[in-house]
Design a protein around this motif. Structure first.
Motif, short mmCIF file in Angstrom:
data_model
loop_
_atom_site.label_atom_id
_atom_site.label_comp_id
_atom_site.label_asym_id
_atom_site.label_seq_id
_atom_site.Cartn_x
_atom_site.Cartn_y
_atom_site.Cartn_z
N VAL A 15 0.86 -1.18 0.00
CA VAL A 15 0.00 0.00 0.00
C VAL A 15 0.90 1.23 0.00
O VAL A 15 1.84 1.33 0.78
CB VAL A 15 -0.93 0.00 1.24
N GLY A 16 0.61 2.17 -0.90
CA GLY A 16 1.41 3.38 -0.99
C GLY A 16 2.58 3.26 -1.94
O GLY A 16 3.46 4.12 -1.96
N SER A 17 2.62 2.22 -2.77
CA SER A 17 3.70 2.04 -3.73
C SER A 17 3.25 2.45 -5.12
O SER A 17 2.08 2.30 -5.48
CB SER A 17 4.15 0.58 -3.78
N PHE A 18 4.18 2.97 -5.92
CA PHE A 18 3.87 3.34 -7.29
C PHE A 18 5.14 3.24 -8.13
O PHE A 18 6.25 3.37 -7.63
CB PHE A 18 3.27 4.75 -7.38
N ALA B 278 2.02 18.55 3.91
CA ALA B 278 3.10 18.75 4.89
C ALA B 278 2.59 19.61 6.04
O ALA B 278 1.60 20.34 5.90
CB ALA B 278 4.30 19.42 4.22
N PRO B 279 3.25 19.58 7.17
CA PRO B 279 2.86 20.41 8.31
C PRO B 279 2.87 21.90 7.93
O PRO B 279 3.54 22.29 6.97
CB PRO B 279 3.92 20.11 9.36
N GLY C 205 6.64 10.43 6.51
CA GLY C 205 7.46 11.61 6.29
C GLY C 205 8.54 11.49 5.25
O GLY C 205 9.39 12.36 5.13
N ARG C 206 8.53 10.41 4.46
CA ARG C 206 9.57 10.23 3.45
C ARG C 206 9.05 9.31 2.33
O ARG C 206 8.06 8.61 2.49
CB ARG C 206 10.83 9.64 4.07
N ILE C 207 9.78 9.35 1.22
CA ILE C 207 9.54 8.43 0.12
C ILE C 207 10.77 7.56 -0.01
O ILE C 207 11.90 8.06 -0.05
CB ILE C 207 9.28 9.17 -1.21
N VAL D 293 13.20 12.77 2.22
CA VAL D 293 12.40 13.26 3.34
C VAL D 293 11.51 14.40 2.83
O VAL D 293 11.97 15.25 2.06
CB VAL D 293 13.31 13.76 4.48
N ARG D 294 10.26 14.41 3.23
CA ARG D 294 9.28 15.37 2.71
C ARG D 294 9.72 16.82 2.86
O ARG D 294 9.58 17.62 1.96
CB ARG D 294 7.92 15.16 3.37
N ASP D 295 10.29 17.18 4.00
CA ASP D 295 10.66 18.57 4.26
C ASP D 295 11.78 19.07 3.36
O ASP D 295 11.96 20.27 3.21
CB ASP D 295 11.09 18.75 5.72
N ARG D 296 12.54 18.16 2.76
CA ARG D 296 13.70 18.56 1.95
C ARG D 296 13.50 18.30 0.46
O ARG D 296 14.37 18.59 -0.34
CB ARG D 296 14.94 17.85 2.45
#
Length: 139
Positions: A33-36, A130-131, A60-62, A79-82
């Motif tokens: 689940v969550g793969s593409f 994102a936050p 929070g990451r791929i 990481v999502r924030d970067r």
């Protein structure tokens, strides 16, 4: 039976086990689940071929895994924030309908991803979720 036949059978058995392990790994990765499907390459040289891969959303990451590998660890982690999407181009004119070429930046390193329209919509939504204060990740 001669020793050469036993060696040949052993080599064939090992090769079959390696192929089976690789196919099993790829099947497990693509069914999570969550793969593409997501192909990646360094930006700057359009002659460079894409590396086939499967990406997976984690907390929070791929995590991006190469298709043709036996490693259980991701080849790349973003990481999502970067991670920032800096652009996208539909690949319809290149004969690949329902595909986007997505340019990204991660820690000042530019790279490109090739993914389906649905996968891009998921990526953009994930980045926009994102936050507070970090929702400028999709241009």
């Amino acid at each position: 039976m001669p020793a050469a036949v036993w060696v040949l059978l052993a080599i064939l058995l090992i090769a079959a086990l390696v192929v089976a392990a690789g196919a099993s790994r790829l099947h497990r990765l693509s069914r999570r689940v969550g793969s593409f499907t997501c192909n990646a390459r360094a930006r700057g040289n359009p002659a460079t071929a894409f590396t086939l891969g499967v990406a997976h959303y984690a907390v929070g990451r791929i995590e991006w895994y190469r298709c043709w590998s036996l490693s259980l660890r991701p080849a790349r982690t973003w990481v999502r924030d970067r991670l920032t999407v800096t652009g996208r181009v539909p690949l319809d004119q290149a004969g690949q309908p329902d595909q986007y070429l997505v340019t990204c930046r991660y820690d000042d390193v530019d790279f490109e991803l090739s993914m389906s329209t649905a996968a891009y919509a998921g990526l953009a939504s994930w980045l926009e979720a994102a936050p507070p204060g970090r929702r400028d990740l999709v241009l």
